[in-house]
Design a protein around this motif. Structure first.
Motif, PDB file in Angstrom:
ATOM      1  N   LEU A  12      28.308 -70.869  60.908  1.00 11.38           N
ATOM      2  CA  LEU A  12      28.912 -70.436  62.160  1.00 11.38           C
ATOM      3  C   LEU A  12      28.302 -70.689  63.038  1.00 11.38           C
ATOM      4  N   LEU A  13      27.435 -70.327  63.977  1.00 13.06           N
ATOM      5  CA  LEU A  13      26.220 -69.720  64.358  1.00 13.06           C
ATOM      6  C   LEU A  13      25.538 -71.151  65.157  1.00 13.06           C
ATOM      7  N   ARG A  14      24.882 -72.084  64.233  1.00 18.08           N
ATOM      8  CA  ARG A  14      24.028 -72.735  63.885  1.00 18.08           C
ATOM      9  C   ARG A  14      25.502 -74.175  64.592  1.00 18.08           C
ATOM     10  N   SER A  15      26.578 -74.018  64.301  1.00 13.72           N
ATOM     11  CA  SER A  15      28.031 -75.120  64.187  1.00 13.72           C
ATOM     12  C   SER A  15      27.975 -74.932  65.719  1.00 13.72           C
ATOM     13  N   PHE A  16      28.209 -73.041  65.798  1.00  6.83           N
ATOM     14  CA  PHE A  16      27.937 -72.577  67.645  1.00  6.83           C
ATOM     15  C   PHE A  16      27.520 -73.433  68.525  1.00  6.83           C
ATOM     16  N   LYS A  17      26.213 -73.324  68.687  1.00  9.70           N
ATOM     17  CA  LYS A  17      24.639 -73.442  69.071  1.00  9.70           C
ATOM     18  C   LYS A  17      24.913 -75.393  69.553  1.00  9.70           C
ATOM     19  N   GLU A  18      25.400 -75.632  68.228  1.00 11.21           N
ATOM     20  CA  GLU A  18      24.945 -77.352  68.483  1.00 11.21           C
ATOM     21  C   GLU A  18      26.190 -77.719  69.238  1.00 11.21           C
ATOM     22  N   GLY A  19      27.592 -77.554  68.773  1.00 10.07           N
ATOM     23  CA  GLY A  19      28.371 -77.280  69.387  1.00 10.07           C
ATOM     24  C   GLY A  19      29.752 -78.351  69.010  1.00 10.07           C
ATOM     25  N   THR A  20      28.540 -78.304  67.938  1.00 13.58           N
ATOM     26  CA  THR A  20      30.324 -78.822  66.889  1.00 13.58           C
ATOM     27  C   THR A  20      31.589 -78.300  66.193  1.00 13.58           C
ATOM     28  N   LEU A  21      31.122 -76.546  66.621  1.00 12.87           N
ATOM     29  CA  LEU A  21      32.304 -76.151  66.476  1.00 12.87           C
ATOM     30  C   LEU A  21      32.853 -74.832  67.378  1.00 12.87           C
ATOM     31  N   SER A  22      33.498 -74.366  67.883  1.00 11.91           N
ATOM     32  CA  SER A  22      33.832 -73.619  68.663  1.00 11.91           C
ATOM     33  C   SER A  22      35.028 -72.483  68.455  1.00 11.91           C
ATOM     34  N   PRO A  23      34.230 -71.122  68.284  1.00 16.59           N
ATOM     35  CA  PRO A  23      34.433 -70.327  68.315  1.00 16.59           C
ATOM     36  C   PRO A  23      35.276 -70.228  67.999  1.00 16.59           C
ATOM     37  N   SER A  24      36.582 -70.790  69.344  1.00 19.48           N
ATOM     38  CA  SER A  24      38.124 -70.857  69.216  1.00 19.48           C
ATOM     39  C   SER A  24      38.681 -71.219  68.172  1.00 19.48           C
ATOM     40  N   GLU A  25      37.519 -72.680  68.061  1.00 19.38           N
ATOM     41  CA  GLU A  25      38.221 -73.294  67.619  1.00 19.38           C
ATOM     42  C   GLU A  25      37.883 -72.646  65.615  1.00 19.38           C
ATOM     43  N   TYR A  26      36.838 -72.242  65.725  1.00 16.99           N
ATOM     44  CA  TYR A  26      37.312 -71.284  64.097  1.00 16.99           C
ATOM     45  C   TYR A  26      38.104 -70.021  64.028  1.00 16.99           C
ATOM     46  N   TRP A  27      38.119 -69.483  65.068  1.00 21.98           N
ATOM     47  CA  TRP A  27      39.531 -68.856  65.034  1.00 21.98           C
ATOM     48  C   TRP A  27      40.847 -69.222  64.725  1.00 21.98           C
ATOM     49  N   GLN A  28      41.300 -70.460  65.425  1.00 22.49           N
ATOM     50  CA  GLN A  28      42.373 -70.985  64.532  1.00 22.49           C
ATOM     51  C   GLN A  28      42.242 -71.404  63.417  1.00 22.49           C
ATOM     52  N   ALA A  29      41.129 -71.392  62.983  1.00 16.12           N
ATOM     53  CA  ALA A  29      41.196 -71.920  60.846  1.00 16.12           C
ATOM     54  C   ALA A  29      41.764 -70.226  60.787  1.00 16.12           C
ATOM     55  N   VAL A  30      40.834 -69.048  60.967  1.00 17.11           N
ATOM     56  CA  VAL A  30      40.640 -68.455  60.345  1.00 17.11           C
ATOM     57  C   VAL A  30      42.441 -68.206  60.465  1.00 17.11           C
ATOM     58  N   GLU A  31      42.860 -67.532  61.900  1.00 17.19           N
ATOM     59  CA  GLU A  31      44.553 -67.128  62.098  1.00 17.19           C
ATOM     60  C   GLU A  31      45.688 -68.211  61.138  1.00 17.19           C
ATOM     61  N   ALA A  32      44.935 -69.413  60.486  1.00 11.10           N
ATOM     62  CA  ALA A  32      45.872 -69.763  60.015  1.00 11.10           C
ATOM     63  C   ALA A  32      46.111 -69.460  58.182  1.00 11.10           C
ATOM     64  N   ARG A  33      44.878 -69.078  58.387  1.00 10.93           N
ATOM     65  CA  ARG A  33      44.466 -68.301  56.968  1.00 10.93           C
ATOM     66  C   ARG A  33      45.349 -67.365  57.166  1.00 10.93           C
ATOM     67  N   ILE A  34      44.963 -66.187  57.678  1.00 13.92           N
ATOM     68  CA  ILE A  34      46.159 -65.377  57.919  1.00 13.92           C
ATOM     69  C   ILE A  34      47.415 -65.254  58.134  1.00 13.92           C
ATOM     70  N   ALA A  35      48.376 -66.919  58.511  1.00  9.73           N
ATOM     71  CA  ALA A  35      49.369 -65.873  58.392  1.00  9.73           C
ATOM     72  C   ALA A  35      49.628 -66.805  57.022  1.00  9.73           C
ATOM     73  N   ALA A  36      48.955 -68.201  56.062  1.00  9.74           N
ATOM     74  CA  ALA A  36      49.633 -68.643  55.106  1.00  9.74           C
ATOM     75  C   ALA A  36      49.214 -66.973  54.171  1.00  9.74           C
ATOM     76  N   PHE A  37      48.450 -65.938  53.801  1.00  5.86           N
ATOM     77  CA  PHE A  37      47.658 -65.525  52.643  1.00  5.86           C
ATOM     78  C   PHE A  37      48.305 -64.087  53.138  1.00  5.86           C
ATOM     79  N   GLU A  38      48.235 -63.139  54.243  1.00  7.65           N
ATOM     80  CA  GLU A  38      48.802 -62.265  54.984  1.00  7.65           C
ATOM     81  C   GLU A  38      49.772 -61.280  54.311  1.00  7.65           C
ATOM     82  N   PRO A  39      50.775 -62.827  54.500  1.00  4.19           N
ATOM     83  CA  PRO A  39      52.793 -61.918  53.251  1.00  4.19           C
ATOM     84  C   PRO A  39      51.680 -61.560  51.377  1.00  4.19           C
ATOM     85  N   GLU A  40      51.260 -61.806  51.419  1.00  6.46           N
ATOM     86  CA  GLU A  40      50.675 -61.683  49.909  1.00  6.46           C
ATOM     87  C   GLU A  40      50.051 -60.324  49.035  1.00  6.46           C
ATOM     88  N   VAL A  41      48.820 -60.614  50.580  1.00  7.56           N
ATOM     89  CA  VAL A  41      47.684 -58.861  50.133  1.00  7.56           C
ATOM     90  C   VAL A  41      47.609 -57.948  50.843  1.00  7.56           C
TER      91      VAL A  41
END
Length: 463
Positions: A12-41
């Motif tokens: 993640l840090l390498r991607s943030f530094k290279e500009g191929t991924l931003s913290p906001s874009e990664y957070w969107q992925a985490v938020e989607a995973r939480i929405a999908a999995f949190e009702p189960e766990v």
């Protein structure tokens, strides 16, 4: 998205530094995973996605400007509910506690914010953190992502569930008898309990530590740059260090490694677990370590004495509650604690003395070996709605016999996955080092992970 959620902190840090991924874009992925999995766990408490988006956006700007705060800038992190964050109530896992906003960040929360981590939620724990279970009178029942009919363990239950479910790469738990390592073992994670005082905690107490719960050894090691900074609020906090936490290479040739398959008391290790630990030990032997079986150091008197001490201490903690509040405590916990009222002062002191005996026994063992391997957990799994692996308040600590001695001796210890049971549940290998030998534990763990390849496939949400 699954591939993105498999990124390590370094990725993640390498991607943030290279500009191929931003913290906001990664957070969107985490938020989607939480929405999908949190009702189960049901891993999270005080989840605040809106705040996380704001923090991620701020981190994204810092990366663009080259003005990052520290080694965790932009990395989503959860903290166990017991770790105070300013403005958020700390219910201690129980309905009995009055919900008042915390006045300040605990040391771990303060370090995370200083280094730019995105603290997006707390994670669940059982009442007062006194169970190895996802069962609580306050939080919803937390479940094991590998099989939601099963328990994630505890008391860092939500942290284990969140990490195994893919809610970002870093989750911080606390451990006074195995509460980082036990759930890590039951969920396939790497859980690291460092030497006492290495990660400052507040409030501190005999044996109480905090540690990272991650999918890889490197992620845990990287977090130690942030977590290990001293804090005056912990009177046992170790001095500032210049440890290179990423210096993980080791040649195990000639190392004396003891294998402990019998904890001395408590639940015996199940055959599948013993077999997996022996297989792990053979890998160290094949790499040149001198591997021998060692006798247990824990005795029934030690474990029962600790039980008396903890009962008395906990009864003192809740004695001031009125009857209405006490009635809100999980019955299993209250039934166990109530007997603390009958523990005499002499018995309580003798119980505390048993922690010294554990320290002495551990010290003697480490005159003969450089490290110890053992099962983390004695059993493969147990039902999600059980309060403990025995589900018996008269036998509350039978499952911590492999883990608790190293809290009392203040030694570093970790749990790392060493295989899976026939039922598909993870099996944990515990690696223990000498006091202040944190890097040895991390290096041995990294070596083992490199030999096995680590866990390659993680649970996915049903939806």
């Amino acid at each position: 998205m699954t591939e993105l959620l498999d990124f390590t902190i370094k990725d993640l840090l390498r991607s943030f530094k290279e500009g191929t991924l931003s913290p906001s874009e990664y957070w969107q992925a985490v938020e989607a995973r939480i929405a999908a999995f949190e009702p189960e766990v049901a891993a999270l408490y005080a989840y605040d996605p809106e705040s996380a988006r704001v923090q991620a956006a701020a981190s994204t700007e810092r990366w663009k400007k080259g003005q990052t705060r520290g080694p965790l800038d932009g990395i989503p992190v959860t903290l166990k509910e017991l770790i105070a964050t300013k403005g958020t109530p700390v219910p201690l896992g129980t309905a009995a506690v009055e919900l008042l906003p915390a006045a300040e960040d605990a040391p771990i929360a303060a370090r995370m914010r200083e280094d730019g981590a995105i603290v997006f939620a707390k994670t669940t724990c059982p009442d007062y953190g006194m169970l190895s279970s996802g069962l609580s009178s306050f939080h919803p029942l937390s479940r094991n992502p590998w099989n939601t009919t099963q328990n994630p363990g505890g008391s860092s239950a939500g942290a284990a569930s969140a990490a195994a479910a893919g809610y970002g790469p870093l989750h911080i738990g606390t451990d006074i008898g195995g509460s980082v390592r036990l759930p890590a073992g039951w969920t396939g994670l790497f859980g690291f309990k460092p030497s006492h005082g290495r990660i400052p905690v507040d409030p501190y107490f005999v044996g109480r530590c905090a540690g990272p719960m991650t999918r890889t050894v490197e992620d845990a090691a990287w977090s130690m740059f942030t977590l290990s900074r001293p804090d005056w609020r912990d009177g046992t906090s170790l001095p500032p260090n210049e440890i290179d936490w990423m210096d993980l290479e080791i040649d195990v040739k000639g190392l004396r490694i003891g294998v402990m398959l019998d904890a001395g008391c408590g639940l015996p290790a199940e055959p599948e677990i013993k077999a997996a630990v022996l297989d792990a030990a053979r890998r160290f032997e094949e790499a040149g370590a001198i591997v021998t079986e060692v006798a247990p150091i824990l005795t029934r008197d030690m474990l029962d004495g600790l039980d008396n001490f903890w009962r008395a201490k906990f009864w003192g903690d809740i004695a001031g509650l009125n009857e209405e509040r006490r009635a809100m405590i999980l019955p299993y916990i209250y039934q166990w604690a109530a007997k603390g009222a009958a523990v005499t002062g002499v018995e309580a002191v003798d119980g505390f003395r048993q922690t010294i005996e554990m320290r002495r026994a551990a010290g003697k063992l480490f005159c003969e070996v450089d490290a110890v391997l053992s099962p983390t957990n004695p059993i493969v799994s147990y039902p999600a709605d059980w309060a403990s692996p025995t589900n018996d308040p008269e036998k509350p600590f039978e499952h911590i016999a492999f883990t608790v001695p190293w809290n009392m001796s203040e030694q570093p210890a970790a749990s790392i996955n060493c295989g899976f049971s026939a039922s598909g549940m993870p099996i944990g290998l515990q690696i223990v080092g000498p006091r202040f030998g944190d890097m040895l534990v991390l290096r041995l763990s990294k070596a083992f992970e490199s030999w096995t390849g680590g866990v390659r496939t993680w649970p996915q949400p049903v939806s």
